[in-house]
Motif scaffolding. Structure first.
Motif, PDB file in Angstrom:
ATOM      1  N   ILE A 129       0.746  -1.102   0.085  1.00  0.00           N
ATOM      2  CA  ILE A 129       0.114  -0.052  -0.006  1.00  0.00           C
ATOM      3  C   ILE A 129       0.928   1.418  -0.132  1.00  0.00           C
ATOM      4  O   ILE A 129       0.436   2.193  -0.291  1.00  0.00           O
ATOM      5  CB  ILE A 129      -0.846  -0.110   1.246  1.00  0.00           C
ATOM      6  CG1 ILE A 129      -2.064  -1.214   1.179  1.00  0.00           C
ATOM      7  CG2 ILE A 129      -1.796   1.207   1.461  1.00  0.00           C
ATOM      8  CD1 ILE A 129      -2.898  -1.357   2.323  1.00  0.00           C
ATOM      9  N   ASP A 141       1.739   1.782  -3.605  1.00  0.00           N
ATOM     10  CA  ASP A 141       0.870   2.339  -4.296  1.00  0.00           C
ATOM     11  C   ASP A 141       0.611   3.804  -4.132  1.00  0.00           C
ATOM     12  O   ASP A 141       0.561   4.511  -4.926  1.00  0.00           O
ATOM     13  CB  ASP A 141      -0.501   1.510  -3.901  1.00  0.00           C
ATOM     14  CG  ASP A 141      -1.520   1.965  -4.858  1.00  0.00           C
ATOM     15  OD1 ASP A 141      -1.627   2.803  -5.591  1.00  0.00           O
ATOM     16  OD2 ASP A 141      -2.574   1.036  -4.591  1.00  0.00           O
ATOM     17  N   THR A 188     -10.126  -1.144  -9.710  1.00  0.00           N
ATOM     18  CA  THR A 188      -9.884  -0.750  -8.092  1.00  0.00           C
ATOM     19  C   THR A 188     -11.553  -1.011  -7.541  1.00  0.00           C
ATOM     20  O   THR A 188     -11.750  -1.462  -6.504  1.00  0.00           O
ATOM     21  CB  THR A 188      -9.559   0.566  -7.932  1.00  0.00           C
ATOM     22  OG1 THR A 188      -7.954   0.414  -8.299  1.00  0.00           O
ATOM     23  CG2 THR A 188      -9.401   0.731  -6.361  1.00  0.00           C
ATOM     24  N   ARG A 205      -7.352   1.473  -0.233  1.00  0.00           N
ATOM     25  CA  ARG A 205      -6.534   0.657  -0.591  1.00  0.00           C
ATOM     26  C   ARG A 205      -6.353  -0.826   0.087  1.00  0.00           C
ATOM     27  O   ARG A 205      -6.306  -1.676  -0.421  1.00  0.00           O
ATOM     28  CB  ARG A 205      -4.968   1.389  -0.539  1.00  0.00           C
ATOM     29  CG  ARG A 205      -4.869   2.274  -1.762  1.00  0.00           C
ATOM     30  CD  ARG A 205      -3.488   3.079  -1.743  1.00  0.00           C
ATOM     31  NE  ARG A 205      -3.405   3.763  -2.808  1.00  0.00           N
ATOM     32  CZ  ARG A 205      -3.016   5.202  -2.909  1.00  0.00           C
ATOM     33  NH1 ARG A 205      -3.093   5.650  -1.588  1.00  0.00           N
ATOM     34  NH2 ARG A 205      -3.147   5.910  -3.959  1.00  0.00           N
ATOM     35  N   SER A 238      -3.461  -4.891  -9.791  1.00  0.00           N
ATOM     36  CA  SER A 238      -3.164  -3.321  -9.715  1.00  0.00           C
ATOM     37  C   SER A 238      -1.868  -3.172 -10.113  1.00  0.00           C
ATOM     38  O   SER A 238      -1.551  -2.042 -10.859  1.00  0.00           O
ATOM     39  CB  SER A 238      -3.302  -3.079  -8.221  1.00  0.00           C
ATOM     40  OG  SER A 238      -2.842  -1.522  -7.942  1.00  0.00           O
TER      41      SER A 238
END
Length: 204
Positions: A113, A116, A190, A147, A160
């Protein structure tokens, strides 16, 4: 007043580039103010009105996440397209490093995360439009919450990462139309993963 970049770099044991990026994010979030030729100062009242209003709203989790997703569907494809037009080599290197962090941590949700987040921050910075960065940093906690939900769906990390790679390639190729298109696909992916996660939570 904060110490200079050089002093912070030496105290924290990091490069001046890292310090500069941290200050940029703090400035975008309203926590510090930079006075040209004078220095960087902690803001008198570093309240993030947008984030606070969302975090303390009475909307259920699913409604907040749905609202956030709608905003991302409008905003993020435009960010990707503009980044494809304006990204520097440094921006591209930051995006590449973020994707590598994601790919190396497919089984480590927290680190994944973080990668990301770093990718989307770098993408927003690459637009060279400070308002995009400001908006992104204003909702950073909500984005992290979304997320976490998405990544809990089996295979979501791999999906992703695939879209992030395609977005980066479009940015490298200066193909704004492709960047817009792939980011739109990524937002759909997503949304599906997040919805699946919310359904799973409601059934457990």
């Amino acid at each position: 007043r904060l110490p200079s970049e050089r002093e912070l770099s030496e105290r924290l044991g990091v490069s001046r580039t890292v310090v500069r990026e941290a200050i940029k994010m703090l400035r975008a979030s309203g926590y510090v103010k930079v006075r040209m030729g004078v220095g960087t100062f902690v803001a008198d009242d570093p309240v993030n009105i947008l984030e606070d209003s969302l975090n303390y709203s009475n909307d259920p989790e699913s409604k907040k996440i749905s609202d956030l997703q709608q905003v991302r569907e409008v905003l993020e494809p435009a960010v990707a397209a503009l980044a494809a037009q304006n990204a520097t080599i440094e921006d591209i290197e930051r995006m590449e490093a973020a994707i590598q962090l994601m790919e190396q941590n497919l089984t480590n949700g927290y680190r994944y995360i973080e990668g990301d987040k770093l990718f989307h921050v770098a993408l927003a910075d690459a637009t060279k439009n400070s308002v995009f960065t400001l908006i992104l940093n204003s909702i950073v906690d909500l984005l992290q919450e979304a997320r976490r939900l998405a990544i809990s769906t089996p295979g979501a990390g791999e999906r992703s990462s695939y879209y992030h790679r395609r977005i980066l390639e479009a940015v490298k190729n200066r193909d704004a139309e492709e960047a817009f298109h792939v980011m739109s696909e990524h937002m759909e992916q997503t949304k599906r993963d997040t919805s699946a996660s919310l359904r799973s939570k409601s059934n457990s």
